[in-house]
Write a protein that holds these residues in place. Structure first.
Motif, PDB file in Angstrom:
ATOM      1  N   LEU A  35      68.801 -72.518 -38.126  1.00 53.75           N
ATOM      2  CA  LEU A  35      69.231 -71.206 -37.607  1.00 53.75           C
ATOM      3  C   LEU A  35      68.794 -71.030 -36.154  1.00 53.75           C
ATOM      4  O   LEU A  35      69.549 -70.519 -35.336  1.00 53.75           O
ATOM      5  N   SER A  39      72.308 -71.456 -34.983  1.00 54.90           N
ATOM      6  CA  SER A  39      72.730 -70.120 -35.454  1.00 54.90           C
ATOM      7  C   SER A  39      73.194 -70.134 -36.902  1.00 54.90           C
ATOM      8  O   SER A  39      73.810 -69.169 -37.359  1.00 54.90           O
ATOM      9  N   CYS A  40      72.989 -71.245 -37.608  1.00 51.44           N
ATOM     10  CA  CYS A  40      73.674 -71.405 -38.880  1.00 51.44           C
ATOM     11  C   CYS A  40      72.925 -72.428 -39.746  1.00 51.44           C
ATOM     12  O   CYS A  40      72.447 -73.432 -39.236  1.00 51.44           O
ATOM     13  N   LEU A 130      65.503 -66.621 -41.969  1.00 50.33           N
ATOM     14  CA  LEU A 130      65.802 -66.160 -40.610  1.00 50.33           C
ATOM     15  C   LEU A 130      64.520 -66.023 -39.785  1.00 50.33           C
ATOM     16  O   LEU A 130      64.565 -66.059 -38.555  1.00 50.33           O
ATOM     17  N   GLU A 164      74.272 -58.234 -37.852  1.00 45.64           N
ATOM     18  CA  GLU A 164      73.522 -59.342 -37.251  1.00 45.64           C
ATOM     19  C   GLU A 164      73.631 -60.638 -38.062  1.00 45.64           C
ATOM     20  O   GLU A 164      73.782 -61.714 -37.516  1.00 45.64           O
ATOM     21  N   PHE A 165      73.508 -60.508 -39.391  1.00 42.35           N
ATOM     22  CA  PHE A 165      73.406 -61.714 -40.221  1.00 42.35           C
ATOM     23  C   PHE A 165      74.390 -61.654 -41.382  1.00 42.35           C
ATOM     24  O   PHE A 165      74.486 -60.629 -42.056  1.00 42.35           O
ATOM     25  N   ASN A 185      74.655 -69.401 -30.454  1.00 38.79           N
ATOM     26  CA  ASN A 185      73.851 -68.699 -29.437  1.00 38.79           C
ATOM     27  C   ASN A 185      74.599 -68.446 -28.132  1.00 38.79           C
ATOM     28  O   ASN A 185      74.029 -68.582 -27.057  1.00 38.79           O
ATOM     29  N   GLU A 188      73.394 -62.931 -26.451  1.00 40.24           N
ATOM     30  CA  GLU A 188      72.139 -62.409 -27.006  1.00 40.24           C
ATOM     31  C   GLU A 188      72.005 -60.957 -26.570  1.00 40.24           C
ATOM     32  O   GLU A 188      72.739 -60.519 -25.670  1.00 40.24           O
ATOM     33  N   LYS A 222      74.123 -66.290 -38.025  1.00 39.55           N
ATOM     34  CA  LYS A 222      73.831 -65.198 -37.088  1.00 39.55           C
ATOM     35  C   LYS A 222      75.129 -64.793 -36.384  1.00 39.55           C
ATOM     36  O   LYS A 222      75.384 -65.154 -35.232  1.00 39.55           O
ATOM     37  N   THR A 226      77.047 -65.267 -32.283  1.00 40.99           N
ATOM     38  CA  THR A 226      77.749 -66.545 -32.342  1.00 40.99           C
ATOM     39  C   THR A 226      79.244 -66.302 -32.427  1.00 40.99           C
ATOM     40  O   THR A 226      79.726 -65.722 -33.392  1.00 40.99           O
TER      41      THR A 226
END
Ligand SMILES: [Fe+2]
Length: 283
Positions: A35, A39-40, A130, A164-165, A185, A188, A222, A226
């Motif tokens: 993550l 991001s994953c 996370l 967010e998630f 990413n 941000e 995320k 992303t």
């Protein structure tokens, strides 16, 4: 031990009810690492085969209640153009969409997916993966754990999520296409990075990664930071996912515009809680 949970999640392989077990500690380290960098993270065969069948069936029984959206949209989930921006601004790129949701408020009380989403075990496990605490279940009554339906020729263009998630649980795979693509990413809080977003929208593949998911796999993602999309569904079989979501702010819900465009309706809560985002990012 939660008796129903053990019929849904493969707790022998992934004992999420016991965060102190070595198996889970190792898995959390792997997911956190993936993550942070990509991001994953994915966990194969997270859902047991019988439970997967139950989820498939509960969605199929309610397919006529799925809201399909076909309106073109930009990466920030808006359908309305802003002519005050320069012509090549990424907010002015509109892409076609053919995608549907079985909204969370349509789920039966004893739904398998709803049950899983509401367990503390899942919430705490995801929070640990996370490395973010606390996280909350999404207060949006339509979007919090919706089933996503992409029919043949369905397409979900490049976008950022409002929450967010997200988790993505693959329920049924299409014959071909329907590939998840993402750019880790790329933005941000406080930095939209419009230049890089623009490149991706214009076809630059340098940042683009693909993720292959099989039915029963769990993806932790995320989605607010992303850029991601799902390519066109080819063949005759639809793609079914469930998208349970978690947020940093337990009060926040979708904006009325998003709710209308993506889930087909606006509830009083969307109007009462309509306020700008504290992270400064567009959606
Ligand atoms: Fe998304």
């Amino acid at each position: 031990m939660n008796d129903r949970l053990k019929t849904i999640v493969d707790l022998e392989k992934y004992p999420i009810h016991n965060l102190n077990s070595q198996k889970i500690k190792d898995l959390i380290i792997r997911c956190k690492n993936e993550l942070d960098h990509n991001s994953c993270a994915t966990i194969p065969n997270f859902i047991l085969p019988e439970s997967l069948k139950t989820m498939n069936l509960e969605l199929k029984k309610q397919l006529d209640e799925v809201y399909m959206s076909t309106q073109s949209i930009n990466a920030y989930l808006y359908a309305k153009d802003d002519p005050t921006l320069s012509k090549d601004h990424p907010k002015r790129t509109f892409m076609s969409r053919y995608n549907g949701y079985l909204n969370s408020d349509c789920f039966k009380k004893d739904s398998e997916m709803k049950y899983l989403y509401e367990t503390e075990e899942l919430l705490k496990f995801i929070s640990a993966c996370l490395g973010v605490q606390p996280i909350f279940r999404w207060a949006d009554p339509l979007a919090c754990h919706a089933y996503n339906v992409m029919k043949p020729k369905g397409v979900l263009p490049w976008h950022f999520d409002s929450c967010e998630f997200t988790l993505s649980l693959m329920i049924q795979k299409p014959e071909k296409g329907g590939v998840f693509e993402y750019c880790p990413n790329i933005r941000e809080p406080g930095n939209e990075n419009f230049e890089e977003v623009k490149k991706v929208l214009n076809g630059d593949r340098k940042r683009v990664r693909q993720l292959v998911l099989e039915p029963g796999d769990l993806q932790i993602f995320k989605g607010r930071f992303t850029l991601h999309r799902v390519t066109k569904i080819e063949g005759q079989r639809s793609r079914y996912m469930c998208i349970p979501a978690y947020v940093l702010d337990p009060y926040r819900v979708n904006t009325p515009e998003h709710s209308k465009a993506i889930y087909g309706k606006v509830l009083p809560i969307h109007i009462e809680r309509n306020k700008s985002r504290s992270d400064g990012l567009a959606d």
